[in-house]
Write a protein that holds these residues in place. Structure first.
Motif, mmCIF file in Angstrom:
data_model
loop_
_atom_site.group_PDB
_atom_site.id
_atom_site.type_symbol
_atom_site.label_atom_id
_atom_site.label_comp_id
_atom_site.label_asym_id
_atom_site.label_seq_id
_atom_site.Cartn_x
_atom_site.Cartn_y
_atom_site.Cartn_z
ATOM 1 N N ILE A 168 0.835 -1.205 0.000
ATOM 2 C CA ILE A 168 0.000 0.000 0.000
ATOM 3 C C ILE A 168 0.871 1.256 0.000
ATOM 4 O O ILE A 168 0.640 2.198 -0.772
ATOM 5 N N LEU A 169 1.892 1.277 0.858
ATOM 6 C CA LEU A 169 2.783 2.445 0.922
ATOM 7 C C LEU A 169 3.553 2.616 -0.389
ATOM 8 O O LEU A 169 3.775 3.749 -0.840
ATOM 9 N N SER A 170 3.956 1.505 -0.999
ATOM 10 C CA SER A 170 4.696 1.579 -2.248
ATOM 11 C C SER A 170 3.830 2.137 -3.376
ATOM 12 O O SER A 170 4.289 2.937 -4.200
ATOM 13 N N ASP B 75 8.798 -1.399 -3.867
ATOM 14 C CA ASP B 75 8.751 -2.527 -4.796
ATOM 15 C C ASP B 75 9.252 -2.137 -6.188
ATOM 16 O O ASP B 75 9.057 -1.005 -6.638
ATOM 17 N N VAL B 76 9.864 -3.107 -6.884
ATOM 18 C CA VAL B 76 10.451 -2.852 -8.194
ATOM 19 C C VAL B 76 9.398 -2.357 -9.183
ATOM 20 O O VAL B 76 9.628 -1.399 -9.932
ATOM 21 N N ALA B 77 8.232 -2.999 -9.202
ATOM 22 C CA ALA B 77 7.196 -2.629 -10.168
ATOM 23 C C ALA B 77 6.763 -1.173 -9.987
ATOM 24 O O ALA B 77 6.560 -0.440 -10.962
ATOM 25 N N LEU C 245 5.014 2.250 12.550
ATOM 26 C CA LEU C 245 6.413 1.887 12.336
ATOM 27 C C LEU C 245 6.746 1.850 10.844
ATOM 28 O O LEU C 245 7.766 2.401 10.408
ATOM 29 N N LEU C 246 5.894 1.212 10.043
ATOM 30 C CA LEU C 246 6.135 1.146 8.602
ATOM 31 C C LEU C 246 6.137 2.538 7.968
ATOM 32 O O LEU C 246 6.977 2.840 7.113
ATOM 33 N N VAL C 247 5.201 3.376 8.393
ATOM 34 C CA VAL C 247 5.139 4.744 7.857
ATOM 35 C C VAL C 247 6.395 5.522 8.252
ATOM 36 O O VAL C 247 6.989 6.231 7.433
ATOM 37 N N ALA C 248 6.813 5.385 9.516
ATOM 38 C CA ALA C 248 7.998 6.107 9.996
ATOM 39 C C ALA C 248 9.245 5.674 9.229
ATOM 40 O O ALA C 248 10.079 6.511 8.856
ATOM 41 N N GLU C 249 9.383 4.384 8.969
ATOM 42 C CA GLU C 249 10.533 3.883 8.202
ATOM 43 C C GLU C 249 10.517 4.418 6.777
ATOM 44 O O GLU C 249 11.566 4.784 6.220
#
Length: 332
Positions: free
Chosen positions: A161-163, A194-196, A311-315
């Motif tokens: 989702i973030l990607s 992600d690569v895509a 945590l994922l957003v902060a990273e």
């Protein structure tokens, strides 16, 4: 021969279910633009009840383990040393520094927030290296427990989702900041998970931006092997006190990754073989994430909590800020 027939008979039902999910996910991706990895994961979760049946279970387990490792190993044929060095040492160092800094930041913040070593490392590595592929590769070497699948699924969903969000917004951000074409390409390749999505974001700006961004992204993908080796060494030191047994010094799929990378760097692999390997790797990873979804209960995933999302957003934000600061210093 009898053993082979028995093995095929045991794994065929589960592999058929996984193949069905992969084809459905790819169809949705091709026709509606949704990320195939996310679709495979969600379809797998929706069919979780099948993994509780004895017949498909061996095939699902095979896809979630052996097929995953094959997919990661084949990533080595997508990278060559010449490709990475073509961008120059400053860009190479910035991409690698971003990976290292993000993993360390994620690990420290994750532990501080009480998420434990496994999720802290898993999330940091996924954000820093190559999204869902890195998450699955890292999960493959972490000690297993009752929450392993839930952590992995949550990370893959969050990362995807973030990607996708970054793919849409980062080109706009780069333009608003007045970044040059080179700086924009490096920013997209060094920050999107992600690569895509890197390819999608880069080529939405220009063909040249897309090509450079893809190379920068592959530099990050190449970091997967050394990160896993270092993590494995750390696990070997702690394993005797915890389990009484040690993991292998270097996982076989990492050796395969390195071997294929070296062979490709020496120019011994025809481009047609590299292209086939890239497609196989993608299909194998899709199958692996579909199998992980099949093994996961949505109810358990939702228990991970809002702190893990933070945590994922902060990273993700940390990596973007780090790369932008580096680009400012390099004056690209």
């Amino acid at each position: 021969m009898t053993r082979l027939r028995a093995w095929i008979h045991a794994t065929a039902p589960g592999l058929a279910v996984v193949a069905m999910i992969v084809l459905a996910a790819q169809f949705v991706s091709d026709h509606y633009g949704a990320p195939a990895m996310l679709m495979a994961l969600l379809f797998g979760i929706a069919l979780h009840f099948l993994s509780e049946e004895p017949r498909p279970r061996p095939g699902i387990d095979l896809a979630a383990s052996t097929v995953l490792r094959l997919g990661v190993a084949l990533l080595g044929l997508r990278i060559s040393a010449d490709l990475a060095l073509s961008l120059g040492w400053p860009v190479l160092v910035l991409a690698i520094a971003g990976v290292v800094a993000t993993i360390l930041f994620g690990y420290a913040l994750g532990r501080a927030l009480g998420h434990g070593d496994k999720f802290a490392f898993l999330s940091g590595g996924a954000v820093a290296i190559c999204g869902a592929s890195a998450a699955m590769a890292i999960a493959a070497i972490l000690p297993r427990d009752e929450k392993s699948e839930e952590r992995l699924v949550f990370t893959v969903v969050g990362i995807t989702i973030l990607s996708t969000f970054a793919m849409i917004t980062y080109p706009i951000l780069a333009e608003a900041l007045g970044l040059s074409q080179m700086a924009t390409a490096v920013f997209l390749g060094a920050t999107i998970h992600d690569v895509a999505q890197v390819v999608g974001a880069g080529f939405s700006v220009s063909p040249e931006t897309g090509e450079i961004a893809a190379v920068v992204k592959l530099i990050r993908v190449a970091m997967l092997a050394p990160v896993i080796i270092l993590a494995t060494l750390a696990l070997r030191r702690s394993a005797p006190a915890v389990t009484g047994s040690r993991p292998p010094l270097v996982p076989a799929f990492v050796l395969g990754f390195f071997a294929l990378l070296v062979v490709n760097s020496l120019g011994l692999v025809p481009s047609v073989i590299s292209d086939i390997a890239a497609h196989l790797s993608r299909w194998f990873l899709l199958a692996a994430i579909a199998a992980v979804g099949l093994k996961t209960s949505l109810r358990d995933v939702l228990k991970v909590g809002s702190g893990a999302i933070a945590l994922l957003v902060a990273e993700t934000v940390f990596l973007a800020v780090f790369v932008l600061a580096g680009l400012s210093l390099l004056s690209l």
